[in-house]
Design a protein around this motif. Structure first.
Motif, PDB file in Angstrom:
ATOM      1  N   PHE A  16       0.834  -1.205   0.000  1.00 49.42           N
ATOM      2  CA  PHE A  16       0.000   0.000   0.000  1.00 49.42           C
ATOM      3  C   PHE A  16       0.867   1.252   0.000  1.00 49.42           C
ATOM      4  O   PHE A  16       1.733   1.427   0.851  1.00 49.42           O
ATOM      5  N   SER A  18       0.211   5.514  -0.738  1.00 48.14           N
ATOM      6  CA  SER A  18      -0.695   6.592  -1.112  1.00 48.14           C
ATOM      7  C   SER A  18       0.141   7.730  -1.717  1.00 48.14           C
ATOM      8  O   SER A  18       0.929   8.354  -1.008  1.00 48.14           O
ATOM      9  N   THR A  43      13.285  11.139   7.294  1.00 45.12           N
ATOM     10  CA  THR A  43      13.101   9.730   7.653  1.00 45.12           C
ATOM     11  C   THR A  43      11.624   9.424   7.938  1.00 45.12           C
ATOM     12  O   THR A  43      10.897  10.290   8.420  1.00 45.12           O
ATOM     13  N   CYS A  45       9.023   8.942   5.971  1.00 43.89           N
ATOM     14  CA  CYS A  45       7.938   9.635   5.260  1.00 43.89           C
ATOM     15  C   CYS A  45       7.435   8.815   4.069  1.00 43.89           C
ATOM     16  O   CYS A  45       6.650   9.310   3.273  1.00 43.89           O
ATOM     17  N   LYS A  47       9.486   6.732   1.764  1.00 41.33           N
ATOM     18  CA  LYS A  47      10.357   6.489   0.607  1.00 41.33           C
ATOM     19  C   LYS A  47      10.542   4.985   0.344  1.00 41.33           C
ATOM     20  O   LYS A  47      10.411   4.538  -0.788  1.00 41.33           O
ATOM     21  N   THR A  48      10.807   4.244   1.416  1.00 39.47           N
ATOM     22  CA  THR A  48      11.042   2.805   1.255  1.00 39.47           C
ATOM     23  C   THR A  48       9.768   2.113   0.778  1.00 39.47           C
ATOM     24  O   THR A  48       9.801   1.250  -0.106  1.00 39.47           O
ATOM     25  N   TYR A 105      17.924  -0.632  -4.223  1.00 39.33           N
ATOM     26  CA  TYR A 105      17.612   0.599  -3.496  1.00 39.33           C
ATOM     27  C   TYR A 105      18.646   0.799  -2.387  1.00 39.33           C
ATOM     28  O   TYR A 105      18.727  -0.025  -1.462  1.00 39.33           O
ATOM     29  N   ILE A 186      -3.587   7.158   5.941  1.00 40.87           N
ATOM     30  CA  ILE A 186      -2.481   6.190   5.896  1.00 40.87           C
ATOM     31  C   ILE A 186      -2.302   5.543   7.274  1.00 40.87           C
ATOM     32  O   ILE A 186      -2.203   4.323   7.401  1.00 40.87           O
ATOM     33  N   THR A 222       5.861   9.891   9.904  1.00 36.60           N
ATOM     34  CA  THR A 222       4.629   9.098   9.726  1.00 36.60           C
ATOM     35  C   THR A 222       4.808   7.744  10.405  1.00 36.60           C
ATOM     36  O   THR A 222       3.880   7.208  11.006  1.00 36.60           O
ATOM     37  N   ARG A 223       6.031   7.210  10.331  1.00 35.63           N
ATOM     38  CA  ARG A 223       6.303   5.911  10.964  1.00 35.63           C
ATOM     39  C   ARG A 223       5.974   5.965  12.463  1.00 35.63           C
ATOM     40  O   ARG A 223       5.324   5.074  12.993  1.00 35.63           O
ATOM     41  N   ILE A 226       2.292   6.049  13.130  1.00 35.13           N
ATOM     42  CA  ILE A 226       1.710   4.695  12.966  1.00 35.13           C
ATOM     43  C   ILE A 226       1.995   3.857  14.218  1.00 35.13           C
ATOM     44  O   ILE A 226       1.111   3.156  14.722  1.00 35.13           O
TER      45      ILE A 226
HETATM   46  P1  ADP Z   1      11.376   6.132   4.819  1.00 33.96           P
HETATM   47  O1  ADP Z   1      11.883   5.098   3.880  1.00 33.96           O
HETATM   48  O2  ADP Z   1      11.068   7.445   4.159  1.00 33.96           O
HETATM   49  O3  ADP Z   1      12.219   6.298   6.061  1.00 33.96           O
HETATM   50  P2  ADP Z   1       9.118   4.332   5.139  1.00 33.96           P
HETATM   51  O4  ADP Z   1       8.798   4.087   3.714  1.00 33.96           O
HETATM   52  O5  ADP Z   1       9.760   3.204   5.893  1.00 33.96           O
HETATM   53  O6  ADP Z   1       9.961   5.673   5.355  1.00 33.96           O
HETATM   54  O7  ADP Z   1       7.760   4.804   5.853  1.00 33.96           O
HETATM   55  C1  ADP Z   1       7.453   4.489   7.187  1.00 33.96           C
HETATM   56  C2  ADP Z   1       6.074   3.913   7.256  1.00 33.96           C
HETATM   57  O8  ADP Z   1       5.131   4.966   7.011  1.00 33.96           O
HETATM   58  C3  ADP Z   1       5.798   2.867   6.194  1.00 33.96           C
HETATM   59  O9  ADP Z   1       6.090   1.573   6.666  1.00 33.96           O
HETATM   60  C4  ADP Z   1       4.335   3.023   5.932  1.00 33.96           C
HETATM   61  O10 ADP Z   1       3.614   2.276   6.894  1.00 33.96           O
HETATM   62  C5  ADP Z   1       4.045   4.474   6.226  1.00 33.96           C
HETATM   63  N1  ADP Z   1       3.885   5.414   5.094  1.00 33.96           N
HETATM   64  C6  ADP Z   1       4.476   6.625   4.993  1.00 33.96           C
HETATM   65  N2  ADP Z   1       4.066   7.258   3.892  1.00 33.96           N
HETATM   66  C7  ADP Z   1       3.196   6.427   3.266  1.00 33.96           C
HETATM   67  C8  ADP Z   1       2.406   6.540   2.080  1.00 33.96           C
HETATM   68  N3  ADP Z   1       2.462   7.626   1.302  1.00 33.96           N
HETATM   69  N4  ADP Z   1       1.608   5.497   1.756  1.00 33.96           N
HETATM   70  C9  ADP Z   1       1.569   4.407   2.545  1.00 33.96           C
HETATM   71  N5  ADP Z   1       2.270   4.248   3.684  1.00 33.96           N
HETATM   72  C10 ADP Z   1       3.078   5.247   4.059  1.00 33.96           C
END
Ligand code: ADP
Length: 268
Positions: A16, A18, A43, A45, A47-48, A105, A186, A222-223, A226
């Motif tokens: 998933f 968004s 961090t 937000c 990207k992964t 990646y 989300i 966002t992490r 959650i």
């Molecule tokens: P980053 O790689 O930027 O450090 P992550 O991709 O690991 O961050 O994001 C952390 C968590 O936030 C993800 O596991 C997911 O649950 C959630 N998340 C953040 N942005 C989104 C999005 N746009 N859509 C879905 N999930 C998201």
């Protein structure tokens, strides 16, 4: 019967994600044009998750490497290892991705040792070649191979930023935190907490983000929101979950912590 067959052979689920703009379309076109992509953003937000979503969508295997300050080019390309008394060459994730036409990646690429850029340059220019110095091989990347790197411009110092000669090889996509309603959606979808109960948590996170670079290095991601929502969904009281998941991870300074608690109370 047909339902059974469909279940047995169903496609793997798309992770998933968004979108907040045209990042999915841009990524897809970068892939089709064999262009490497750089993701910039704080961090946690998304990207992964975005890369996992896109890899699945494009039907490519994904190799993810979390870069750290001891990571060398050999960790990416491979090395000779002793196996049962014999020395054998073992491909690293970058070499595997090039051979298989996969997506690799490199998360937080600026953390890696400087020699990593030496292997990234030939695969990111139009030759798309990976030279393996140790084995003498020169591997041409197939069209399906894609290099994606990320970095967080927020906490880089001058020594740890990407050199123009490296960054100007990439299509760059900027990531930020989603708009509040979207972030609440989300958080609800990831944690199972009803959306209306996620709204105040996102409000607290946004209030904390205002302080980025002042009392705290980074705002609540966002992490973290959650994590907080998941604790609440499993029965922890909101104020305890907020402190443990949203505030304590941001600072070790008791005075700053007291200020964060006040900010959270006001935002709620
Ligand atoms: P980053 O790689 O930027 O450090 P992550 O991709 O690991 O961050 O994001 C952390 C968590 O936030 C993800 O596991 C997911 O649950 C959630 N998340 C953040 N942005 C989104 C999005 N746009 N859509 C879905 N999930 C998201």
């Amino acid at each position: 019967m047909s339902a059974l067959i469909n279940t047995a052979f169903s496609e793997p689920e798309l992770p998933f994600y968004s979108p907040s703009g045209s990042e999915c379309l841009l990524f897809e076109h970068a892939y089709r044009n064999q262009l490497p992509v750089l993701l910039k953003g704080p961090t946690g937000c998304g990207k992964t998750r975005f890369v996992a979503h896109m890899a699945e969508k494009l039907g490519r295997k994904l190799y993810t490497v979390s870069c750290h300050d001891d990571l060398t080019s050999a960790d990416l390309t491979g090395r000779y290892l002793l196996k049962g008394g014999e020395t054998v060459w073992v491909d690293g994730p970058l070499t595997r991705a090039v051979r298989e036409g996969a997506i690799v990646y490199l998360d937080e690429v600026v953390e890696a040792r400087k020699d990593v850029t030496v292997v990234l340059h030939p695969v990111t220019d139009d030759r798309r070649l990976l030279p393996l110095e140790r084995t003498g091989e020169l591997i041409a990347a197939p069209p399906e191979f894609m290099l994606v790197v990320s970095y967080n411009p927020g906490y880089q110092n001058v020594l740890k930023s990407l050199k123009p000669s490296t960054r100007q090889r990439f299509i760059a996509l900027e990531f930020g935190f989603p708009a509040p309603e979207e972030e609440a959606r989300i958080v609800a979808s990831e944690s199972g907490l009803p959306r209306d109960r996620c709204v105040p948590l996102v409000r607290v996170a946004n209030a904390l983000r205002e302080l980025t670079g002042q009392d705290i290095e980074e705002g609540a991601s966002t992490r973290l929101v959650i994590h907080c929502a998941s604790l609440i969904a499993s029965g922890i009281k909101p104020e305890i979950a907020i402190e443990a998941a949203l505030l304590q991870p941001l600072t070790d300074d008791p005075e700053v912590m007291r200020a964060l608690v006040r900010i959270a109370e006001i935002a709620l």
